[in-house]
Design a protein around this motif. Structure first.
Motif, PDB file in Angstrom:
ATOM      1  N   ALA A  35     -27.506  15.627-114.780  1.00  0.00           N
ATOM      2  CA  ALA A  35     -27.140  14.242-115.068  1.00  0.00           C
ATOM      3  C   ALA A  35     -28.251  13.260-114.721  1.00  0.00           C
ATOM      4  O   ALA A  35     -28.223  12.128-115.164  1.00  0.00           O
ATOM      5  N   LEU A  36     -29.207  13.680-113.919  1.00  0.00           N
ATOM      6  CA  LEU A  36     -30.180  12.700-113.427  1.00  0.00           C
ATOM      7  C   LEU A  36     -31.489  12.706-114.193  1.00  0.00           C
ATOM      8  O   LEU A  36     -32.302  11.808-114.018  1.00  0.00           O
ATOM      9  N   THR A  50     -26.613   2.978-112.978  1.00  0.00           N
ATOM     10  CA  THR A  50     -26.864   4.395-112.749  1.00  0.00           C
ATOM     11  C   THR A  50     -25.564   5.189-112.748  1.00  0.00           C
ATOM     12  O   THR A  50     -25.454   6.237-113.395  1.00  0.00           O
ATOM     13  N   VAL A 110     -24.565   8.221-115.311  1.00  0.00           N
ATOM     14  CA  VAL A 110     -24.308   9.569-114.786  1.00  0.00           C
ATOM     15  C   VAL A 110     -22.937  10.054-115.239  1.00  0.00           C
ATOM     16  O   VAL A 110     -22.776  11.202-115.668  1.00  0.00           O
ATOM     17  N   GLU A 156     -22.974  11.143-118.802  1.00  0.00           N
ATOM     18  CA  GLU A 156     -23.671  12.411-118.989  1.00  0.00           C
ATOM     19  C   GLU A 156     -22.826  13.581-118.477  1.00  0.00           C
ATOM     20  O   GLU A 156     -22.794  14.642-119.092  1.00  0.00           O
TER      21      GLU A 156
END
Lengths: 250, 101
Positions: free
Chosen positions: A8-9, A182, A186, A189
């Protein structure tokens, strides 16, 4: 069988844009998106204000609505002096809003999801508003840290509290925007990753079951649209409030 | 009725007295429900960060002063309650009486 994993990052990884020239000067994809956002704003306003009709068309009324929204925010929160700071607040608002909204498109980098970008803007607002305070009030601006109507023996305790509270402004301002953007990306995702994992491990049943994360993602996109506009608004209105404190000292 | 005086009912006189004492606020302008909801979300999103930010700043100041004066960990310990107080101050300033939001 190599099960797909959720990464995810990696969407926040900075890469270089603009080919070999960009690699040479470290021009990142984040910078690329900033340029695109600024270009969109400039082109939108240039086209929208080209006609200057008395009865505005669609594009012109969009532009005028933006203008009047931020103008009202400035005057309501700072006072009549707020007109002087309108260009700054407007620039910040539109820059963050477009960054948030553009970041929602697939494959687009959300530059507001980098704490470097948000902290830079927050520090600029902080230093600017402090400078405005000292410019208008001189050294009397330091009285901002002394609350009114407090007995003298409590001041050694209260002044550090006020000072820390003042210093925490840029931190909360930057972390709020960064964390919201963010976290939203995340989540998007992760739920998208669920769909791939379900299909890979359960086959046709997984493909049918992945309707659930798909639906969640649809709802999340709506939420993220709200958050994108809301966070741009919050950043701009807090800028106004800090400038109000600097101008009026209470 | 015993409560009536000068042709005014008790309710009317009470309303008049409350209004002159400033107890009754004028009803808020009719905002749509969605605007109120988004306002609540906005406030909730602001507040979580405020306390943490003040604490972080206080810990950083304490840690820096400790490094400067070689008094680890006492100044940091002293600054943590100050940071917590500053965080609560932030929250009160954001939603307390006299705030704009």
């Amino acid at each position: 069988m190599a099960a797909p994993t959720i990464d995810a990052l990696s969407q926040f990884r900075l890469t270089t844009g603009l080919g070999p020239i960009g690699r040479a000067v470290n021009f990142t994809n984040s910078n690329e998106m900033m340029l695109i956002a600024v270009a969109i704003v400039v082109v939108l306003f240039a086209i929208g204000l080209r006609t200057r009709a008395l009865v505005p068309g669609r594009l012109q009324s969009l532009v005028e609505a933006f203008y009047e929204f931020v103008y009202g925010m400035c005057v309501d929160n700072i006072g009549e002096e707020g007109r002087k700071f309108f260009p700054l607040v407007f620039t910040i608002f539109v820059f963050i809003l477009l960054g948030n909204l553009l970041g929602l498109f697939p494959y687009f980098f959300a530059y507001t999801s980098g704490i470097v970008v948000t902290a830079t803007m927050a520090l600029f607002v902080f230093i600017f508003s402090t400078g405005v305070g000292f410019y208008i009030h001189g050294w009397r601006f330091l009285k901002f840290f002394v609350p009114d109507g407090v007995p003298g023996w409590m001041l050694p305790m209260l002044v550090p509290i006020e000072f820390i509270s003042y210093l925490s402004r840029p931190v909360s301002l930057s972390v709020r925007l960064f964390a919201n953007m963010t976290a939203g990306h995340v989540m998007l995702e992760v739920f998208a990753g669920f769909m791939i994992m379900l299909t890979a491990t359960l086959g046709i049943f997984g493909a049918v079951a992945s309707i659930i994360p798909l639906g969640l993602n649809v709802a999340l996109i709506a939420l993220e649209l709200l958050v994108a506009c809301l966070q741009a608004y919050v950043f701009a209105i807090l800028t106004c409030l800090y400038l109000h404190d600097a101008v009026h000292m209470h | 009725m015993s409560g009536d005086r000068e042709g005014q009912s008790f309710e009317e006189r009470l309303g008049k007295a409350r209004a002159s004492a400033g107890l009754d606020r004028p009803p808020p302008e009719g905002k749509p429900v969605s605007a109120a909801d988004s306002g609540a979300i906005r406030i909730a999103m602001r507040l979580g960060v405020e306390i943490v930010a003040a604490l972080v700043i206080a810990v950083v100041i304490g840690w820096g002063l400790d490094r400067l004066f070689h008094t680890r960990p006492w100044l940091m310990i002293a600054f943590v309650p100050l940071g917590a107080a500053a965080g609560l101050r932030n929250v009160f300033r954001a939603v307390g009486p006299g705030s704009k939001s």
